[in-house]
Design an enzyme around this catalytic site. Structure first.
Site, PDB file in Angstrom:
ATOM      1  N   VAL A   1     -64.419  27.260 -50.852  1.00 57.39           N
ATOM      2  CA  VAL A   1     -63.970  26.548 -52.057  1.00 57.39           C
ATOM      3  C   VAL A   1     -63.130  25.348 -51.632  1.00 57.39           C
ATOM      4  O   VAL A   1     -62.122  25.498 -50.947  1.00 57.39           O
ATOM      5  CB  VAL A   1     -63.117  27.450 -52.970  1.00 57.39           C
ATOM      6  CG1 VAL A   1     -62.681  26.672 -54.209  1.00 57.39           C
ATOM      7  CG2 VAL A   1     -63.874  28.707 -53.360  1.00 57.39           C
TER       8      VAL A   1
ATOM      9  N   LYS B   1     -67.620  29.298 -57.054  1.00 61.00           N
ATOM     10  CA  LYS B   1     -66.275  29.025 -56.540  1.00 61.00           C
ATOM     11  C   LYS B   1     -65.200  29.592 -57.474  1.00 61.00           C
ATOM     12  O   LYS B   1     -64.200  30.138 -57.009  1.00 61.00           O
ATOM     13  CB  LYS B   1     -66.095  27.511 -56.342  1.00 61.00           C
ATOM     14  CG  LYS B   1     -66.997  26.957 -55.239  1.00 61.00           C
ATOM     15  CD  LYS B   1     -66.988  25.438 -55.200  1.00 61.00           C
ATOM     16  CE  LYS B   1     -67.903  24.915 -54.099  1.00 61.00           C
ATOM     17  NZ  LYS B   1     -67.998  23.440 -54.099  1.00 61.00           N
TER      18      LYS B   1
ATOM     19  N   GLU C   1     -78.297  16.767 -53.968  1.00 56.32           N
ATOM     20  CA  GLU C   1     -79.499  17.334 -53.362  1.00 56.32           C
ATOM     21  C   GLU C   1     -80.745  16.826 -54.083  1.00 56.32           C
ATOM     22  O   GLU C   1     -80.682  16.423 -55.251  1.00 56.32           O
ATOM     23  CB  GLU C   1     -79.450  18.864 -53.449  1.00 56.32           C
ATOM     24  CG  GLU C   1     -78.291  19.510 -52.722  1.00 56.32           C
ATOM     25  CD  GLU C   1     -78.408  19.404 -51.208  1.00 56.32           C
ATOM     26  OE1 GLU C   1     -79.529  19.207 -50.709  1.00 56.32           O
ATOM     27  OE2 GLU C   1     -77.377  19.487 -50.535  1.00 56.32           O
TER      28      GLU C   1
ATOM     29  N   GLY D   1     -77.151  10.654 -50.595  1.00 57.53           N
ATOM     30  CA  GLY D   1     -76.939  11.964 -49.980  1.00 57.53           C
ATOM     31  C   GLY D   1     -75.808  12.754 -50.606  1.00 57.53           C
ATOM     32  O   GLY D   1     -75.401  13.787 -50.077  1.00 57.53           O
TER      33      GLY D   1
ATOM     34  N   LYS E   1     -70.193  30.118 -50.415  1.00 52.47           N
ATOM     35  CA  LYS E   1     -69.642  30.599 -51.690  1.00 52.47           C
ATOM     36  C   LYS E   1     -70.624  31.499 -52.436  1.00 52.47           C
ATOM     37  O   LYS E   1     -70.226  32.426 -53.139  1.00 52.47           O
ATOM     38  CB  LYS E   1     -69.195  29.443 -52.583  1.00 52.47           C
ATOM     39  CG  LYS E   1     -70.291  28.551 -53.159  1.00 52.47           C
ATOM     40  CD  LYS E   1     -70.572  27.391 -52.280  1.00 52.47           C
ATOM     41  CE  LYS E   1     -71.664  26.476 -52.822  1.00 52.47           C
ATOM     42  NZ  LYS E   1     -71.927  25.363 -51.896  1.00 52.47           N
TER      43      LYS E   1
ATOM     44  N   GLU F   1     -61.907  30.263 -46.182  1.00 50.00           N
ATOM     45  CA  GLU F   1     -61.195  29.108 -46.731  1.00 50.00           C
ATOM     46  C   GLU F   1     -62.153  27.996 -47.143  1.00 50.00           C
ATOM     47  O   GLU F   1     -61.962  27.346 -48.173  1.00 50.00           O
ATOM     48  CB  GLU F   1     -60.192  28.575 -45.705  1.00 50.00           C
ATOM     49  CG  GLU F   1     -59.363  27.399 -46.190  1.00 50.00           C
ATOM     50  CD  GLU F   1     -58.468  27.761 -47.369  1.00 50.00           C
ATOM     51  OE1 GLU F   1     -58.771  27.307 -48.499  1.00 50.00           O
ATOM     52  OE2 GLU F   1     -57.494  28.496 -47.163  1.00 50.00           O
TER      53      GLU F   1
END
Length: 420
Positions: A132, A205, A190, A187, A105, A129
């Site tokens: 987003v 996005k 980040e 997880g 993105k 595709e």
């Protein structure tokens, strides 16, 4: 049977997920489509990292030219992440007449114009595709089944990390920092969560979705952005008491003479379809002049859902005799820096005569009326929490009121927009 020769730029979580999906489900895809998907080359930084992980040595390469300049490779899948070198490599692939499939993105949002122009020039395909909403087919929906609509609104929960954090805060009354640490441990966030929690990921996005839905380029720097770091359990609890649920929303609206593009926390009525989208799920709510209301919901991240969308794009790229290029107006519609919304204003105010009159007087001076008001924790002579929810009002007018309030008698602790 038609063989489709692929090159993968990157073999990390997403690239590895695509490799696994093709290897494990490729024969079924072949039965359904007549396409045999073969990965000829995969770009990696170090062959030793991927050696022995069911990726043949002859597939691995550390030289991007082995993919970008190979005439046999017809579709290049980009999984490098970040702006560069991903954008330059995608541009080179398109220049060489290769179709590109990406989930990136950031690179797509920042370089959409030049990538789209090169795809048009060479007749190659540009498919994204998975950029987003992961497995949610929102891009395809806007570009194909909903093409005969004027889309007036896009409101989306498009970042799973922040949705998980806000869901936990709401369910447990937990502090932001506590839930963030749990999300990092699991997880779901980040080690450096800035792009997610400050709304940058959602802004990229929205730039893509807004450009496609409104047929007018929405640049990421035009997207107003606030993150969730200032949200407190008190905000969420008071909002719930007044019938609202808090989400980080990506909001795009086509108002005719201007487009709204904004990412920020917002309260939704508890019965709004997006209000029940919890955990790390994503969802996008659309309103169009013909189809009216629609919502698409699903897994917005993760290697498997993203790989699903990518393989779907690969199949489309291989099947299409000509590749779709989205129509955008030559003269973009201006992106507004002011908009209309309701507002939740949380204040610490002296429990003394005249305080409410000052607050409501300043609001009235800007033509803003009050929809609801709540006072909590009143102590004579002390401070009480005062919550005001306005009727629909201009953003700039509300900000002028906030700046005008006398902090000695009334301190504004948070201002949160209310949608729906």
């Amino acid at each position: 049977m038609k063989e489709v020769v692929l090159g993968l730029l990157g073999l990390g979580n997403i690239g590895g997920g695509v490799w696994d999906l093709i290897r494990e489900f490729g024969s079924e895809v072949e039965k359904r489509t007549g396409l045999s998907l073969r990965v000829k080359r995969a770009l990696v930084l170090d062959k030793r990292i991927h050696g022995g992980k069911e990726v043949p040595d002859e597939v691995l390469t550390t030289d991007a030219a082995d993919i970008l300049e190979d005439p046999e490779i017809r579709i290049v899948c980009e999984f490098l992440g970040g702006e560069q070198p991903a954008a330059s490599m995608m541009l080179r692939a398109l220049e060489n007449g290769k179709s590109v499939v990406t989930a990136n993105k950031m690179a797509l949002s920042l370089h959409f114009d030049e990538l789209r122009a090169m795809a048009r020039k060479t007749g190659a395909g540009l498919y994204y595709e998975a950029s987003v909403g992961g497995a949610i087919p929102i891009i395809n929906a806007i570009q194909s089944p909903l093409i005969a609509n004027h889309i007036e609104q896009i409101i989306g929960i498009v970042n799973g990390t922040t949705n998980y954090i806000l869901t936990r805060m709401a369910a447990e009354g937990a502090e932001y920092e506590t839930v963030l640490k749990d999300a990092q441990r699991l997880g779901l966030a980040e080690p450096d969560p800035t792009a997610d929690v400050e709304g940058m990921d959602a802004a990229y996005k929205l730039s893509i979705l807004g450009s496609l839905a409104f047929r007018s380029r929405v640049y990421v720097e035009q997207v107003y952005r606030e993150g969730i770091t200032r949200i407190t359990p008190e905000d969420i609890a008071f909002g719930r008491e007044m019938g609202y649920v808090l989400k980080l929303l990506a909001i795009g609206k086509d108002n005719g003479d201007a487009i709204e593009a904004r990412v920020h926390p917002a309260f939704l009525p508890a019965d709004h379809p997006l209000a029940r989208v919890d955990g790390s799920l994503n969802a996008v709510y659309l309103y169009g002049h013909s189809f009216k209301d629609m919502m698409l919901e699903g897994r917005g991240a993760g290697d498997a859902p993203t790989a699903s969308a990518i393989v779907g794009d690969i199949v489309q790229a291989a099947q299409n005799a000509t590749h779709p290029i989205p129509f955008l107006r030559e003269q973009p519609v201006p992106v507004a820096d002011d908009w209309q919304s309701k507002y939740f204003i949380r204040m610490k105010a002296k429990d003394a005569p005249g305080v409410l009159a000052e607050v409501t007087g300043l609001l009235a001076g800007e033509g803003i009326s009050v929809s609801a008001m709540m006072q909590k924790g009143a102590v004579p002579g002390g401070k009480a929490t005062l919550i005001v929810i306005t009727h629909i009002a201009p953003e700039k007018a509300v900000q002028r009121v906030v700046k005008s309030l006398n902090p000695e008698i009334c301190q504004v602790e948070n201002v949160i927009r209310v949608e729906g």
